[in-house]
Design a protein around this motif. Structure first.
Motif, PDB file in Angstrom:
ATOM      1  N   ASP A 104      -1.582  -8.714  -7.456  1.00  0.00           N
ATOM      2  CA  ASP A 104      -1.623  -8.289  -6.055  1.00  0.00           C
ATOM      3  C   ASP A 104      -2.829  -7.385  -5.792  1.00  0.00           C
ATOM      4  O   ASP A 104      -3.524  -7.537  -4.782  1.00  0.00           O
ATOM      5  CB  ASP A 104      -0.341  -7.550  -5.674  1.00  0.00           C
ATOM      6  CG  ASP A 104       0.842  -8.481  -5.490  1.00  0.00           C
ATOM      7  OD1 ASP A 104       0.646  -9.715  -5.399  1.00  0.00           O
ATOM      8  OD2 ASP A 104       1.979  -7.972  -5.421  1.00  0.00           O
ATOM      9  N   ALA A 105      -3.071  -6.449  -6.701  1.00  0.00           N
ATOM     10  CA  ALA A 105      -4.231  -5.568  -6.536  1.00  0.00           C
ATOM     11  C   ALA A 105      -5.515  -6.394  -6.550  1.00  0.00           C
ATOM     12  O   ALA A 105      -6.408  -6.171  -5.734  1.00  0.00           O
ATOM     13  CB  ALA A 105      -4.264  -4.512  -7.636  1.00  0.00           C
ATOM     14  N   GLN A 106      -5.592  -7.371  -7.445  1.00  0.00           N
ATOM     15  CA  GLN A 106      -6.789  -8.208  -7.508  1.00  0.00           C
ATOM     16  C   GLN A 106      -6.960  -9.014  -6.232  1.00  0.00           C
ATOM     17  O   GLN A 106      -8.086  -9.214  -5.766  1.00  0.00           O
ATOM     18  CB  GLN A 106      -6.743  -9.136  -8.729  1.00  0.00           C
ATOM     19  CG  GLN A 106      -8.034  -9.897  -8.937  1.00  0.00           C
ATOM     20  CD  GLN A 106      -9.231  -8.977  -9.126  1.00  0.00           C
ATOM     21  OE1 GLN A 106      -9.207  -8.093  -9.984  1.00  0.00           O
ATOM     22  NE2 GLN A 106     -10.285  -9.163  -8.343  1.00  0.00           N
ATOM     23  N   GLU A 107      -5.863  -9.464  -5.645  1.00  0.00           N
ATOM     24  CA  GLU A 107      -5.955 -10.204  -4.382  1.00  0.00           C
ATOM     25  C   GLU A 107      -6.557  -9.326  -3.287  1.00  0.00           C
ATOM     26  O   GLU A 107      -7.444  -9.763  -2.542  1.00  0.00           O
ATOM     27  CB  GLU A 107      -4.571 -10.700  -3.964  1.00  0.00           C
ATOM     28  CG  GLU A 107      -4.594 -11.541  -2.701  1.00  0.00           C
ATOM     29  CD  GLU A 107      -3.237 -12.108  -2.335  1.00  0.00           C
ATOM     30  OE1 GLU A 107      -3.170 -12.807  -1.306  1.00  0.00           O
ATOM     31  OE2 GLU A 107      -2.243 -11.869  -3.061  1.00  0.00           O
ATOM     32  N   VAL A 108      -6.115  -8.075  -3.206  1.00  0.00           N
ATOM     33  CA  VAL A 108      -6.674  -7.156  -2.207  1.00  0.00           C
ATOM     34  C   VAL A 108      -8.133  -6.846  -2.530  1.00  0.00           C
ATOM     35  O   VAL A 108      -8.979  -6.790  -1.637  1.00  0.00           O
ATOM     36  CB  VAL A 108      -5.830  -5.867  -2.103  1.00  0.00           C
ATOM     37  CG1 VAL A 108      -6.491  -4.853  -1.176  1.00  0.00           C
ATOM     38  CG2 VAL A 108      -4.418  -6.196  -1.609  1.00  0.00           C
ATOM     39  N   ILE A 109      -8.455  -6.672  -3.803  1.00  0.00           N
ATOM     40  CA  ILE A 109      -9.845  -6.434  -4.207  1.00  0.00           C
ATOM     41  C   ILE A 109     -10.729  -7.601  -3.776  1.00  0.00           C
ATOM     42  O   ILE A 109     -11.826  -7.393  -3.240  1.00  0.00           O
ATOM     43  CB  ILE A 109      -9.932  -6.196  -5.732  1.00  0.00           C
ATOM     44  CG1 ILE A 109      -9.338  -4.836  -6.095  1.00  0.00           C
ATOM     45  CG2 ILE A 109     -11.372  -6.317  -6.233  1.00  0.00           C
ATOM     46  CD1 ILE A 109      -9.126  -4.624  -7.585  1.00  0.00           C
ATOM     47  N   ASP A 110     -10.268  -8.820  -3.984  1.00  0.00           N
ATOM     48  CA  ASP A 110     -11.056  -9.993  -3.586  1.00  0.00           C
ATOM     49  C   ASP A 110     -11.284 -10.024  -2.078  1.00  0.00           C
ATOM     50  O   ASP A 110     -12.380 -10.357  -1.617  1.00  0.00           O
ATOM     51  CB  ASP A 110     -10.368 -11.274  -4.055  1.00  0.00           C
ATOM     52  CG  ASP A 110     -10.372 -11.430  -5.570  1.00  0.00           C
ATOM     53  OD1 ASP A 110     -11.185 -10.762  -6.253  1.00  0.00           O
ATOM     54  OD2 ASP A 110      -9.533 -12.214  -6.085  1.00  0.00           O
ATOM     55  N   ILE A 111     -10.265  -9.658  -1.310  1.00  0.00           N
ATOM     56  CA  ILE A 111     -10.413  -9.599   0.151  1.00  0.00           C
ATOM     57  C   ILE A 111     -11.424  -8.506   0.512  1.00  0.00           C
ATOM     58  O   ILE A 111     -12.289  -8.708   1.368  1.00  0.00           O
ATOM     59  CB  ILE A 111      -9.050  -9.339   0.831  1.00  0.00           C
ATOM     60  CG1 ILE A 111      -8.117 -10.535   0.624  1.00  0.00           C
ATOM     61  CG2 ILE A 111      -9.228  -9.047   2.322  1.00  0.00           C
ATOM     62  CD1 ILE A 111      -6.659 -10.270   0.996  1.00  0.00           C
ATOM     63  N   ALA A 112     -11.321  -7.361  -0.156  1.00  0.00           N
ATOM     64  CA  ALA A 112     -12.242  -6.255   0.118  1.00  0.00           C
ATOM     65  C   ALA A 112     -13.686  -6.658  -0.184  1.00  0.00           C
ATOM     66  O   ALA A 112     -14.600  -6.372   0.605  1.00  0.00           O
ATOM     67  CB  ALA A 112     -11.837  -5.034  -0.706  1.00  0.00           C
ATOM     68  N   ILE A 122      -5.844  -8.350   4.920  1.00  0.00           N
ATOM     69  CA  ILE A 122      -4.923  -7.803   3.925  1.00  0.00           C
ATOM     70  C   ILE A 122      -3.483  -8.038   4.349  1.00  0.00           C
ATOM     71  O   ILE A 122      -2.666  -8.520   3.565  1.00  0.00           O
ATOM     72  CB  ILE A 122      -5.207  -6.299   3.674  1.00  0.00           C
ATOM     73  CG1 ILE A 122      -6.528  -6.137   2.926  1.00  0.00           C
ATOM     74  CG2 ILE A 122      -4.055  -5.644   2.901  1.00  0.00           C
ATOM     75  CD1 ILE A 122      -7.003  -4.704   2.827  1.00  0.00           C
ATOM     76  N   THR A 123      -3.159  -7.702   5.591  1.00  0.00           N
ATOM     77  CA  THR A 123      -1.774  -7.872   6.050  1.00  0.00           C
ATOM     78  C   THR A 123      -1.412  -9.344   6.209  1.00  0.00           C
ATOM     79  O   THR A 123      -0.249  -9.710   6.046  1.00  0.00           O
ATOM     80  CB  THR A 123      -1.522  -7.111   7.358  1.00  0.00           C
ATOM     81  OG1 THR A 123      -2.463  -7.519   8.341  1.00  0.00           O
ATOM     82  CG2 THR A 123      -1.634  -5.613   7.139  1.00  0.00           C
ATOM     83  N   LYS A 124      -2.384 -10.169   6.495  1.00  0.00           N
ATOM     84  CA  LYS A 124      -2.148 -11.614   6.602  1.00  0.00           C
ATOM     85  C   LYS A 124      -1.877 -12.227   5.221  1.00  0.00           C
ATOM     86  O   LYS A 124      -1.080 -13.147   5.085  1.00  0.00           O
ATOM     87  CB  LYS A 124      -3.367 -12.273   7.254  1.00  0.00           C
ATOM     88  CG  LYS A 124      -3.254 -13.741   7.498  1.00  0.00           C
ATOM     89  CD  LYS A 124      -4.523 -14.209   8.226  1.00  0.00           C
ATOM     90  CE  LYS A 124      -4.721 -15.682   8.081  1.00  0.00           C
ATOM     91  NZ  LYS A 124      -6.009 -16.103   8.631  1.00  0.00           N
ATOM     92  N   ALA A 125      -2.533 -11.706   4.197  1.00  0.00           N
ATOM     93  CA  ALA A 125      -2.407 -12.254   2.840  1.00  0.00           C
ATOM     94  C   ALA A 125      -0.992 -12.106   2.301  1.00  0.00           C
ATOM     95  O   ALA A 125      -0.500 -12.986   1.586  1.00  0.00           O
ATOM     96  CB  ALA A 125      -3.398 -11.578   1.900  1.00  0.00           C
ATOM     97  N   ASN A 126      -0.348 -10.998   2.626  1.00  0.00           N
ATOM     98  CA  ASN A 126       0.996 -10.750   2.112  1.00  0.00           C
ATOM     99  C   ASN A 126       1.657  -9.715   3.024  1.00  0.00           C
ATOM    100  O   ASN A 126       1.125  -8.608   3.169  1.00  0.00           O
ATOM    101  CB  ASN A 126       0.918 -10.226   0.675  1.00  0.00           C
ATOM    102  CG  ASN A 126       2.274 -10.055   0.023  1.00  0.00           C
ATOM    103  OD1 ASN A 126       3.273  -9.776   0.677  1.00  0.00           O
ATOM    104  ND2 ASN A 126       2.300 -10.208  -1.283  1.00  0.00           N
ATOM    105  N   GLN A 141       0.639  -3.128   2.964  1.00  0.00           N
ATOM    106  CA  GLN A 141       0.621  -2.252   4.135  1.00  0.00           C
ATOM    107  C   GLN A 141      -0.532  -1.271   4.060  1.00  0.00           C
ATOM    108  O   GLN A 141      -0.486  -0.314   3.280  1.00  0.00           O
ATOM    109  CB  GLN A 141       1.948  -1.483   4.239  1.00  0.00           C
ATOM    110  CG  GLN A 141       3.145  -2.365   4.501  1.00  0.00           C
ATOM    111  CD  GLN A 141       3.037  -3.067   5.843  1.00  0.00           C
ATOM    112  OE1 GLN A 141       2.738  -2.440   6.861  1.00  0.00           O
ATOM    113  NE2 GLN A 141       3.261  -4.368   5.847  1.00  0.00           N
ATOM    114  N   PRO A 142      -1.578  -1.490   4.844  1.00  0.00           N
ATOM    115  CA  PRO A 142      -2.694  -0.533   4.848  1.00  0.00           C
ATOM    116  C   PRO A 142      -2.262   0.816   5.418  1.00  0.00           C
ATOM    117  O   PRO A 142      -1.450   0.883   6.338  1.00  0.00           O
ATOM    118  CB  PRO A 142      -3.723  -1.195   5.773  1.00  0.00           C
ATOM    119  CG  PRO A 142      -3.328  -2.625   5.842  1.00  0.00           C
ATOM    120  CD  PRO A 142      -1.848  -2.659   5.665  1.00  0.00           C
TER     121      PRO A 142
END
Length: 154
Positions: free
Chosen positions: A72-80, A118-122, A126-127
């Protein structure tokens, strides 16, 4: 990242891997270095360097044990990365759940797009928007003569 986790499980794995290396572990030395770089970057108001030190810290965490940076952290990192973030850091023990700090770039529209993605991905992601004050560190102290809090810049 929207999930609870038990930090001690990840800690135990990291400790087991470090038992032979001790304090001389290259990963621990690199983590110490990223903290110093981050501090110096904040003092210098160098947000690009602060972002690099955050990202380097996360990579060193990953080097300590792969479970420290979850999928999950990697998914957010990739989006970032895709939205031009200056850096990211897995907080605390990492692992499943927990939180991730992102250093967005200067573009307000890119930040808004990043938060939307980020919020769309999962829906569990929650930002929590925060910002670095352009006025520096502010300390609020109670007990002013009129009973109101007093603020001052440092």
């Amino acid at each position: 990242l929207g999930k609870t986790h038990v930090s001690s499980e990840v800690h135990e794995k990291v400790i087991a891997d470090l038992e032979g290396a001790g304090e001389a572990s290259p990963h621990l030395e690199a983590l110490r270095s990223t903290a110093e770089r981050a501090r110096n970057a904040v003092y210098a108001a160098d947000f690009d360097e602060l972002g690099r030190s955050m990202t380097d810290n996360t990579e060193e965490q990953r080097g300590l044990h792969p479970d420290l940076v979850s999928e999950d952290a990697q998914e957010v990192i990739d989006i970032a990365k895709a939205h031009g973030a200056l850096g990211w850091k897995v907080n605390g023990a990492g692992g499943e759940g927990g939180s991730l700090t992102l250093m967005a770039g200067p573009s307000a529209s890119a930040r808004r797009s990043l938060l939307r993605e980020i919020t769309k991905a999962n829906p569990l992601f929650q930002p929590i928007p925060t910002y670095l004050s352009r006025f520096g560190l502010r300390v609020w102290e109670g007990g002013g003569r009129d009973g109101k809090d007093l603020g001052r810049n440092r």
